[in-house]
Design a protein around this motif. Structure first.
Motif, PDB file in Angstrom:
ATOM      1  N   PHE A 108       0.790  -1.223   0.000  1.00 52.63           N
ATOM      2  CA  PHE A 108       0.000   0.000   0.000  1.00 52.63           C
ATOM      3  C   PHE A 108       0.823   1.274   0.000  1.00 52.63           C
ATOM      4  O   PHE A 108       0.294   2.348  -0.186  1.00 52.63           O
ATOM      5  CB  PHE A 108      -0.950  -0.003   1.205  1.00 52.63           C
ATOM      6  CG  PHE A 108      -1.831  -1.211   1.214  1.00 52.63           C
ATOM      7  CD1 PHE A 108      -2.858  -1.338   0.303  1.00 52.63           C
ATOM      8  CD2 PHE A 108      -1.610  -2.242   2.104  1.00 52.63           C
ATOM      9  CE1 PHE A 108      -3.664  -2.458   0.293  1.00 52.63           C
ATOM     10  CE2 PHE A 108      -2.415  -3.363   2.097  1.00 52.63           C
ATOM     11  CZ  PHE A 108      -3.449  -3.476   1.197  1.00 52.63           C
ATOM     12  N   THR A 109       2.123   1.177   0.212  1.00 56.75           N
ATOM     13  CA  THR A 109       2.970   2.361   0.268  1.00 56.75           C
ATOM     14  C   THR A 109       4.034   2.272  -0.814  1.00 56.75           C
ATOM     15  O   THR A 109       4.672   1.244  -0.973  1.00 56.75           O
ATOM     16  CB  THR A 109       3.654   2.464   1.651  1.00 56.75           C
ATOM     17  OG1 THR A 109       2.657   2.417   2.659  1.00 56.75           O
ATOM     18  CG2 THR A 109       4.422   3.762   1.767  1.00 56.75           C
ATOM     19  N   SER A 110       4.216   3.369  -1.543  1.00 58.97           N
ATOM     20  CA  SER A 110       5.249   3.435  -2.558  1.00 58.97           C
ATOM     21  C   SER A 110       6.508   4.040  -1.939  1.00 58.97           C
ATOM     22  O   SER A 110       6.440   5.050  -1.240  1.00 58.97           O
ATOM     23  CB  SER A 110       4.780   4.300  -3.728  1.00 58.97           C
ATOM     24  OG  SER A 110       5.793   4.407  -4.697  1.00 58.97           O
ATOM     25  N   TYR A 111       7.644   3.406  -2.199  1.00 61.16           N
ATOM     26  CA  TYR A 111       8.923   3.884  -1.669  1.00 61.16           C
ATOM     27  C   TYR A 111       9.778   4.387  -2.824  1.00 61.16           C
ATOM     28  O   TYR A 111       9.767   3.800  -3.904  1.00 61.16           O
ATOM     29  CB  TYR A 111       9.637   2.758  -0.912  1.00 61.16           C
ATOM     30  CG  TYR A 111       8.824   2.281   0.261  1.00 61.16           C
ATOM     31  CD1 TYR A 111       8.797   2.997   1.444  1.00 61.16           C
ATOM     32  CD2 TYR A 111       8.050   1.138   0.167  1.00 61.16           C
ATOM     33  CE1 TYR A 111       8.034   2.580   2.520  1.00 61.16           C
ATOM     34  CE2 TYR A 111       7.275   0.721   1.232  1.00 61.16           C
ATOM     35  CZ  TYR A 111       7.273   1.438   2.406  1.00 61.16           C
ATOM     36  OH  TYR A 111       6.499   1.038   3.456  1.00 61.16           O
ATOM     37  N   PRO A 112      10.547   5.445  -2.608  1.00 62.53           N
ATOM     38  CA  PRO A 112      11.293   6.056  -3.714  1.00 62.53           C
ATOM     39  C   PRO A 112      12.465   5.216  -4.211  1.00 62.53           C
ATOM     40  O   PRO A 112      12.931   5.415  -5.326  1.00 62.53           O
ATOM     41  CB  PRO A 112      11.786   7.383  -3.134  1.00 62.53           C
ATOM     42  CG  PRO A 112      11.813   7.178  -1.656  1.00 62.53           C
ATOM     43  CD  PRO A 112      10.710   6.211  -1.358  1.00 62.53           C
ATOM     44  N   SER A 113      12.976   4.287  -3.389  1.00 66.14           N
ATOM     45  CA  SER A 113      14.129   3.488  -3.809  1.00 66.14           C
ATOM     46  C   SER A 113      14.016   2.088  -3.226  1.00 66.14           C
ATOM     47  O   SER A 113      13.206   1.819  -2.341  1.00 66.14           O
ATOM     48  CB  SER A 113      15.431   4.139  -3.322  1.00 66.14           C
ATOM     49  OG  SER A 113      15.468   4.109  -1.901  1.00 66.14           O
ATOM     50  N   THR A 114      14.866   1.201  -3.741  1.00 65.70           N
ATOM     51  CA  THR A 114      14.880  -0.163  -3.207  1.00 65.70           C
ATOM     52  C   THR A 114      15.392  -0.165  -1.775  1.00 65.70           C
ATOM     53  O   THR A 114      14.957  -0.982  -0.957  1.00 65.70           O
ATOM     54  CB  THR A 114      15.743  -1.076  -4.088  1.00 65.70           C
ATOM     55  OG1 THR A 114      17.056  -0.533  -4.183  1.00 65.70           O
ATOM     56  CG2 THR A 114      15.151  -1.206  -5.479  1.00 65.70           C
ATOM     57  N   ARG A 115      16.314   0.726  -1.460  1.00 70.67           N
ATOM     58  CA  ARG A 115      16.836   0.827  -0.087  1.00 70.67           C
ATOM     59  C   ARG A 115      15.715   1.207   0.884  1.00 70.67           C
ATOM     60  O   ARG A 115      15.560   0.602   1.944  1.00 70.67           O
ATOM     61  CB  ARG A 115      17.945   1.868  -0.028  1.00 70.67           C
ATOM     62  CG  ARG A 115      18.483   2.075   1.357  1.00 70.67           C
ATOM     63  CD  ARG A 115      19.516   3.175   1.371  1.00 70.67           C
ATOM     64  NE  ARG A 115      20.099   3.313   2.682  1.00 70.67           N
ATOM     65  CZ  ARG A 115      20.647   4.413   3.137  1.00 70.67           C
ATOM     66  NH1 ARG A 115      20.721   5.476   2.357  1.00 70.67           N
ATOM     67  NH2 ARG A 115      21.143   4.460   4.341  1.00 70.67           N
ATOM     68  N   ALA A 116      14.907   2.192   0.526  1.00 70.46           N
ATOM     69  CA  ALA A 116      13.802   2.620   1.384  1.00 70.46           C
ATOM     70  C   ALA A 116      12.772   1.502   1.546  1.00 70.46           C
ATOM     71  O   ALA A 116      12.237   1.293   2.644  1.00 70.46           O
ATOM     72  CB  ALA A 116      13.149   3.873   0.815  1.00 70.46           C
ATOM     73  N   ALA A 117      12.496   0.759   0.463  1.00 70.76           N
ATOM     74  CA  ALA A 117      11.540  -0.351   0.540  1.00 70.76           C
ATOM     75  C   ALA A 117      12.079  -1.460   1.443  1.00 70.76           C
ATOM     76  O   ALA A 117      11.331  -2.043   2.234  1.00 70.76           O
ATOM     77  CB  ALA A 117      11.252  -0.891  -0.858  1.00 70.76           C
ATOM     78  N   ALA A 118      13.379  -1.765   1.363  1.00 70.25           N
ATOM     79  CA  ALA A 118      13.968  -2.804   2.201  1.00 70.25           C
ATOM     80  C   ALA A 118      13.966  -2.384   3.667  1.00 70.25           C
ATOM     81  O   ALA A 118      13.653  -3.185   4.555  1.00 70.25           O
ATOM     82  CB  ALA A 118      15.386  -3.113   1.731  1.00 70.25           C
ATOM     83  N   ARG A 119      14.280  -1.142   3.947  1.00 74.75           N
ATOM     84  CA  ARG A 119      14.263  -0.656   5.330  1.00 74.75           C
ATOM     85  C   ARG A 119      12.840  -0.693   5.895  1.00 74.75           C
ATOM     86  O   ARG A 119      12.628  -1.072   7.038  1.00 74.75           O
ATOM     87  CB  ARG A 119      14.825   0.757   5.413  1.00 74.75           C
ATOM     88  CG  ARG A 119      16.324   0.794   5.295  1.00 74.75           C
ATOM     89  CD  ARG A 119      16.836   2.203   5.419  1.00 74.75           C
ATOM     90  NE  ARG A 119      18.255   2.192   5.715  1.00 74.75           N
ATOM     91  CZ  ARG A 119      18.880   3.171   6.332  1.00 74.75           C
ATOM     92  NH1 ARG A 119      18.223   4.242   6.717  1.00 74.75           N
ATOM     93  NH2 ARG A 119      20.171   3.078   6.557  1.00 74.75           N
ATOM     94  N   ALA A 120      11.853  -0.293   5.112  1.00 73.13           N
ATOM     95  CA  ALA A 120      10.468  -0.332   5.573  1.00 73.13           C
ATOM     96  C   ALA A 120      10.017  -1.769   5.813  1.00 73.13           C
ATOM     97  O   ALA A 120       9.266  -2.046   6.755  1.00 73.13           O
ATOM     98  CB  ALA A 120       9.561   0.347   4.555  1.00 73.13           C
TER      99      ALA A 120
END
Length: 137
Positions: A108-120
């Motif tokens: 449900f949430t879009s992250y600006p980078s793969t790093r941000a998605a992995a941290r989330a």
């Protein structure tokens, strides 16, 4: 009344020259042929769509030198331009039209980078392990 002339004495009209032969029309595609071609193209597109995640996962697991690594909250993260792993397990990321990513952990949430998605994903998982997808990545 005037006397009618017999037909054998009547003048014959001049014969028109024969018309040139009409070339045959090129064969038109038949409905069955068109439907068969559409079915074949649909099958190819479906196969490509089904194999894409498998091929992408194998590329992610063999990617070397194209990414970065870090430790975040005690978890080992590795990520590149379109892939990420948490403790060596692939995190399924899906690119969005806006250039961001959504992950299998949070759709449900879009992250600006793969790093941000992995941290989330690490924040969401807490102490739980990332499970592997059904296709064995």
């Amino acid at each position: 009344m005037a006397a009618l002339t017999p037909l054998e004495n009547a003048p014959l009209p001049e014969a028109a020259p024969p018309a040139p032969p009409v070339p045959p029309a090129p064969p038109r595609p038949r409905r069955r042929g068109v439907l068969g071609a559409l079915l074949a193209l649909t099958g190819l597109a479906g196969t490509a769509g089904a194999l894409t995640p498998l091929l992408r996962t194998s590329r992610e697991n063999t990617a070397t030198g194209a990414g970065a690594t870090e430790t975040y909250r005690g978890r080992h993260l590795a990520y590149g331009p379109d892939w990420a792993t948490i403790d060596g397990r692939a995190l399924h990321l899906m690119p969005r039209a806006d250039g961001g990513f959504i992950s299998s952990v949070d759709h449900f949430t879009s992250y600006p980078s793969t790093r941000a998605a992995a941290r989330a994903a690490v924040d969401e998982l807490g102490g739980a392990r990332l499970s592997t997808p059904a296709y064995g990545a």
